[in-house]
Design a protein around this motif. Sequence first.
Motif, short mmCIF file in Angstrom:
data_model
loop_
_atom_site.label_atom_id
_atom_site.label_comp_id
_atom_site.label_asym_id
_atom_site.label_seq_id
_atom_site.Cartn_x
_atom_site.Cartn_y
_atom_site.Cartn_z
N TYR A 53 0.86 -1.19 0.00
CA TYR A 53 0.00 0.00 0.00
C TYR A 53 0.89 1.23 0.00
O TYR A 53 2.07 1.16 0.34
N ASP A 54 0.29 2.36 -0.35
CA ASP A 54 1.03 3.62 -0.21
C ASP A 54 1.32 3.91 1.26
O ASP A 54 2.43 4.31 1.62
N LEU A 69 -8.27 7.82 6.96
CA LEU A 69 -9.30 8.51 6.19
C LEU A 69 -8.69 9.66 5.38
O LEU A 69 -9.02 9.87 4.21
N THR A 70 -7.79 10.39 6.01
CA THR A 70 -7.15 11.52 5.34
C THR A 70 -6.31 11.05 4.16
O THR A 70 -6.39 11.61 3.06
N ALA A 71 -5.50 10.02 4.39
CA ALA A 71 -4.65 9.51 3.31
C ALA A 71 -5.49 9.01 2.14
O ALA A 71 -5.16 9.26 0.97
N ALA A 72 -6.58 8.32 2.45
CA ALA A 72 -7.43 7.80 1.38
C ALA A 72 -8.04 8.92 0.56
O ALA A 72 -8.10 8.87 -0.67
N LEU A 76 -4.33 8.23 -1.77
CA LEU A 76 -3.35 7.18 -1.48
C LEU A 76 -4.06 5.89 -1.10
O LEU A 76 -5.13 5.90 -0.49
N SER A 77 -3.45 4.76 -1.43
CA SER A 77 -3.99 3.47 -0.99
C SER A 77 -3.54 3.23 0.45
O SER A 77 -2.40 3.51 0.82
N ALA A 598 1.09 12.66 2.01
CA ALA A 598 0.53 12.96 0.69
C ALA A 598 1.26 14.11 0.02
O ALA A 598 1.53 14.08 -1.19
N ASP A 599 1.59 15.14 0.78
CA ASP A 599 2.31 16.28 0.22
C ASP A 599 3.70 15.87 -0.27
O ASP A 599 4.16 16.32 -1.33
N SER A 600 4.35 15.01 0.50
CA SER A 600 5.67 14.54 0.10
C SER A 600 5.60 13.67 -1.13
O SER A 600 6.49 13.69 -2.00
#
Length: 601
Positions: A53-54, A69-72, A76-77, A598-600
Amino acid sequence: MSAVNTVSAVDSSSRPSRRTVLRTAGVGAGALLASGLLEAGTAHADLPVLATYDVVVVGSGAAGMTAALTAAKRGLSVVVVEKAPTFGGSLARSGAGVWIPNNSVILAAGVPDTPELAAAYLAAVVGSDVPADRQAAFLANGPKMVDFVMANSPLRFRYMPGYSDYYPELPGGMPNGRSMEPDQFDGNLLGNLLGAELANLNPPYLAVPSGTVVFSADYKWLAIAAVNAQGAAVAAETVARAAKAALLGQKPLTMGQALAAGLRAGLLAANVPVWLNTPLVDLDVVNGAVTGVVVNRSGSPGLIAARRGVVVGSGGFEHNAAMRAQYQQQPVGTDYTVGAKENTGDGIQAGQRAGAAVALMDDAWWGPAVPLPGQAYFCLSERTLPGSLIINQAGGRFVNEAAPYSDVVHVMYQKNPGAPDIPAWLIVDQNYRNRYLFRDVAPTLPFPSSWYSAGSVHQAWTFDELAGQIGVPAAALRATVARFNGFALAGSDPDFRRGVSAYDHYYTDPAVIPNSCLAPLWLAPFYAIKIVPGDLGTKGGLLTDARARVLDASGRPIPGLHAAGNASAAVMGHSYAGSGSTIGPAMTFGYVAANDIADSA
C-alpha cells in the motif's frame, strides 16, 4: 518526575541498514529480540509480502482512523492493521470529549474563541515542555481536521456547554469551555455499508443503562438527578432519545462508540480495509528508512510494504508492566488503567528499535481511580460533589479534590514519599449517598458487597471505627473532617482553594450554597472509598515534530515514519488543557501525518 525524558534506542548512524528477519510466528517482538530470533540488520528475503500500500496505519483508534481517512481522501492506498479482534481501541471505551480550539462546531455554538486566545491558553498550559511550532501545528490543523472529518464521514459533533477548560483562569482560558463530543450515530450505517461491522466495535468502558441514550455532557446532570430538576429532566431526555431511536429502527451510539463507529463508516465508504487480529511485530527498515511493517497475520508472519510511509497510532503502554516499571514512578498498576487492554507499547518499542527518540514516558493521562473488582473506575464527579473529601494515610487532606484529575494524581505522586497518599481514601457520608449517583449505583442503594470484599469500600458508624478499618489515625481523621466541615459551612476552603476555579464547579450540586463544591459530612454511616493513581492511558511515546514525523535522538526525522495519538509524546506535555485533550490532538496529528505523507508524495 523529569520535565521530559528522552531516550533513543538506536542512533541514526547505526540504524539497521537492511531488513529484519522473522522466523517464528505468533511470538511477540520483545521475546524474539531477547531470544535472538529477531535480529536488527539482517535480511529477511524469506518473509512473505502480504500486500503493498502507499500508507500503512498501525492502530484503529482516533489517530489511526483519522490518518487513514485523510490519506485515502488524498488519493493514497491505505490499510489499517489492528492488534485487537475489534476496532476503536481506547477511543471506543471513552467519553469522547474532543478539545479543538476555534473549530467550526464550537464557533457556531457561540463560543467566543479566536486563534490568539487559543494560542495564549495552550502556551500557558503546556509551557516549554512542547516546542511552540508543534503547539501551533495543533491549533492550525485542528479546525481543518474537524471540517474534513465531517465532510468525509457521517460524524457530526455537538458542543458541551459549561464544561470549562481545565485552567480557565489562565490567559485565553474559557470558563464555559471549548470541548465538544460526537452527536448520536446510527450503528445501522456500519451494517449498511459493509456487512455487520458494528459487531467488531470495541465495547464501551461502562455500558449505559438499557433504554437510555446518554451523552458525556449528560453525566454531570445524571449524577444529581435525584435532587435537581434539570438533572431529572436530562434523565427523562435520555429515555426519550432511546424511545425515538427505537421507533425509527436505529441503533443509537454516543460517546466513544459513536466517534469510533463514525470514523469506521468513513473508512468503509473510502474502501479502506481494517485488518483485525493483526498485531505489529516490527517496522521494516531499509537503509535507515521505514518501508513497511512486519505483522502476524492469521498466525503467520508477513510484511506489508509501504510505498509512501507508515503512521504509528497504536496507543500507549499502559498495560505493559515492564515499561511502566522502567519509565514511571511507583507505585503504578496496569490494573488501574481504563485504556484498551491491547495497549502494551508495541508501536513505541518498534519505533525505538528503528532509532526513534521518546519523550514524556514518565507521565500518563492520570486520574483518581477506585480499584473495583474486574475493572478500575475512573472517578470524575464523585470526588467533586459536595460532602466528600480525600485523605492520605496520615488522615489529612493533601489536594483540592475538585482539581483536574491529572493534577490530583500528580500531587499523589509528589507527596507520596513523605506522607503516603497511595492509596488515598475518598470519605463521604450517608447524606452524600442519599443524594448522588456513584458510578452506576443509584442514591440510597447500597454499594455491591463485592466492593467491600475487595477492600475497595469500607463503612462504619463512627469516624474512629472507619479510621481503624483503613489504617489511619482516628484523631487525625476526626480533626480533618471537623476542619473541612467548618470550611463547608463558610463556603471557602483556604487550605486547598476547592471551588475557586470555574472548573471545580462543573461536577457539583448547584443547590448547595454558598459553595456548590463543599458540604459537611455529618450523617452516619460513613464511607471510605479507596483511591489509586488510575489513568486513561499513557501520554509518553515517540518524539515527533510539527509534521508528525518521528525524530531520532539528534532531532532528525526518520524517513517514512510518522506517529500520532498515545503512541507519540503528547502535545499537551505534562498538563491537560480541557476535556478531550487526548482525542483532539490524536485526530489532529493523524490528519497532519497523512497530509504530510501525501504532500511529500
